[in-house]
Design a protein around this motif. Structure first.
Motif, short mmCIF file in Angstrom:
data_model
loop_
_atom_site.label_atom_id
_atom_site.label_comp_id
_atom_site.label_asym_id
_atom_site.label_seq_id
_atom_site.Cartn_x
_atom_site.Cartn_y
_atom_site.Cartn_z
N GLY A 15 24.93 41.97 -31.54
CA GLY A 15 25.82 41.88 -30.41
C GLY A 15 27.27 41.98 -30.82
N LEU A 16 28.09 42.31 -29.85
CA LEU A 16 29.53 42.38 -30.03
C LEU A 16 30.17 41.36 -29.10
N VAL A 17 31.17 40.66 -29.61
CA VAL A 17 31.98 39.81 -28.76
C VAL A 17 33.32 40.51 -28.63
N THR A 18 33.56 41.05 -27.45
CA THR A 18 34.77 41.83 -27.20
C THR A 18 35.64 41.08 -26.19
N TYR A 19 36.15 39.97 -26.62
CA TYR A 19 36.94 39.11 -25.74
C TYR A 19 38.26 39.78 -25.37
N HIS A 20 38.88 40.42 -26.32
CA HIS A 20 40.16 41.10 -26.09
C HIS A 20 39.91 42.54 -25.62
N ASN A 21 40.74 43.00 -24.69
CA ASN A 21 40.58 44.35 -24.15
C ASN A 21 40.62 45.43 -25.23
N GLU A 22 41.41 45.23 -26.27
CA GLU A 22 41.49 46.20 -27.36
C GLU A 22 40.11 46.46 -27.96
N LEU A 23 39.33 45.40 -28.12
CA LEU A 23 37.98 45.55 -28.69
C LEU A 23 37.01 46.15 -27.68
N LYS A 24 37.21 45.87 -26.41
CA LYS A 24 36.37 46.51 -25.38
C LYS A 24 36.54 48.03 -25.49
N ILE A 25 37.76 48.47 -25.70
CA ILE A 25 38.05 49.90 -25.82
C ILE A 25 37.51 50.45 -27.15
N ARG A 26 37.88 49.81 -28.25
CA ARG A 26 37.58 50.34 -29.58
C ARG A 26 36.10 50.25 -29.96
N CYS B 166 33.28 49.36 -27.84
CA CYS B 166 32.21 49.75 -26.92
C CYS B 166 32.64 50.80 -25.90
N GLY B 167 33.77 51.43 -26.15
CA GLY B 167 34.12 52.60 -25.37
C GLY B 167 34.57 52.39 -23.94
N VAL B 168 35.00 51.18 -23.60
CA VAL B 168 35.56 50.98 -22.26
C VAL B 168 36.84 51.82 -22.19
N ARG B 169 37.00 52.53 -21.12
CA ARG B 169 38.18 53.39 -20.97
C ARG B 169 39.40 52.56 -20.56
N TYR B 170 40.53 52.85 -21.18
CA TYR B 170 41.78 52.18 -20.85
C TYR B 170 42.08 52.32 -19.37
N GLU B 171 41.81 53.50 -18.83
CA GLU B 171 42.06 53.78 -17.42
C GLU B 171 41.24 52.86 -16.51
N TYR C 206 40.97 48.56 -12.64
CA TYR C 206 40.11 47.52 -12.06
C TYR C 206 40.25 46.15 -12.70
N GLY C 207 40.81 46.08 -13.91
CA GLY C 207 40.90 44.82 -14.63
C GLY C 207 39.64 44.58 -15.44
N ALA C 208 39.76 43.70 -16.44
CA ALA C 208 38.64 43.42 -17.33
C ALA C 208 37.46 42.80 -16.60
N VAL C 209 37.74 41.99 -15.59
CA VAL C 209 36.67 41.34 -14.83
C VAL C 209 36.39 42.19 -13.60
N SER C 210 35.49 43.15 -13.80
CA SER C 210 35.15 44.10 -12.74
C SER C 210 33.77 44.68 -13.01
N VAL D 212 34.03 47.66 -15.57
CA VAL D 212 34.15 47.31 -16.98
C VAL D 212 32.83 46.75 -17.51
N ALA D 213 32.15 45.92 -16.74
CA ALA D 213 30.86 45.39 -17.18
C ALA D 213 29.88 46.52 -17.45
N GLU D 214 29.88 47.54 -16.59
CA GLU D 214 28.99 48.68 -16.78
C GLU D 214 29.38 49.51 -18.00
N GLU D 215 30.68 49.75 -18.18
CA GLU D 215 31.12 50.51 -19.36
C GLU D 215 30.84 49.74 -20.65
N MET D 216 30.97 48.42 -20.60
CA MET D 216 30.64 47.61 -21.77
C MET D 216 29.17 47.74 -22.12
N ALA D 217 28.30 47.65 -21.11
CA ALA D 217 26.85 47.74 -21.36
C ALA D 217 26.46 49.13 -21.86
#
Length: 158
Positions: A47-58, A60-65, A70-74, A77-82
């Motif tokens: 598993g990955l713990v991506t608490y900071h948005n930078e790690l969500k992007i780097r 697991c590929g969450v798009r900055y856009e 939508y914000g991190a809590v959306s 973002v949950a779908e892009e993280m998964a």
């Protein structure tokens, strides 16, 4: 009654599937529950713990856009993280979470206790919205239980 993690362990093994996690607000608690079952290495890759948005992007590929729009809590973002976690970890199924555990952190339209759980499989990617009414620890624990329960339901019904 058998615990959610034991039910999920059996279903994953019965289906020959490997699971992974990408967690934000739960901070690794989903992975902890999955690995609490003896023999978890047969079905849990990591598993990955991506608490900071930078790690969500780097990681697991969450798009900055997406974060900007939508914000991190959306749900987005949950779908892009998964989806990104499924790819990054090389697993069949990936669970993700993003939420506001509390006691602070709420914003307009996003109350304390709001969580989005993501689920990615070869068949698709989905999210579910939850609003929990406990303290920080209770909200995080309820999010973990919701994620595990959804994975159990998905595998039992699919």
């Amino acid at each position: 009654m058998t615990s959610l993690e034991n039910q999920l362990a059996k279903l994953l093994q019965d289906h020959g599937l490997i699971i992974g996690t990408v967690e934000s607000a739960t901070g690794g608690m989903i992975a902890e529950r999955l690995t609490s079952v003896s023999g978890a290495s047969k079905y849990f890759k990591g598993g990955l713990v991506t608490y900071h948005n930078e790690l969500k992007i780097r990681l697991c590929g969450v798009r900055y856009e997406t974060l900007l729009a939508y914000g991190a809590v959306s749900p987005q973002v949950a779908e892009e993280m998964a989806a990104g976690g499924r790819k990054a970890l090389g697993v069949d199924i990936c669970l993700s979470d993003s939420g506001i555990a509390g006691p602070g952190g709420e914003s307009a339209g996003k109350p304390v206790g709001l969580f989005y759980i993501g689920l990615a499989t070869p068949e698709g990617v989905w999210s579910r919205k939850f609003i929990f009414k406990g303290n920080r620890g209770e909200n995080r624990g309820q999010a973990v239980a919701a994620a595990l329960k959804w994975a159990v339901e998905h595998l039992a019904n699919g």
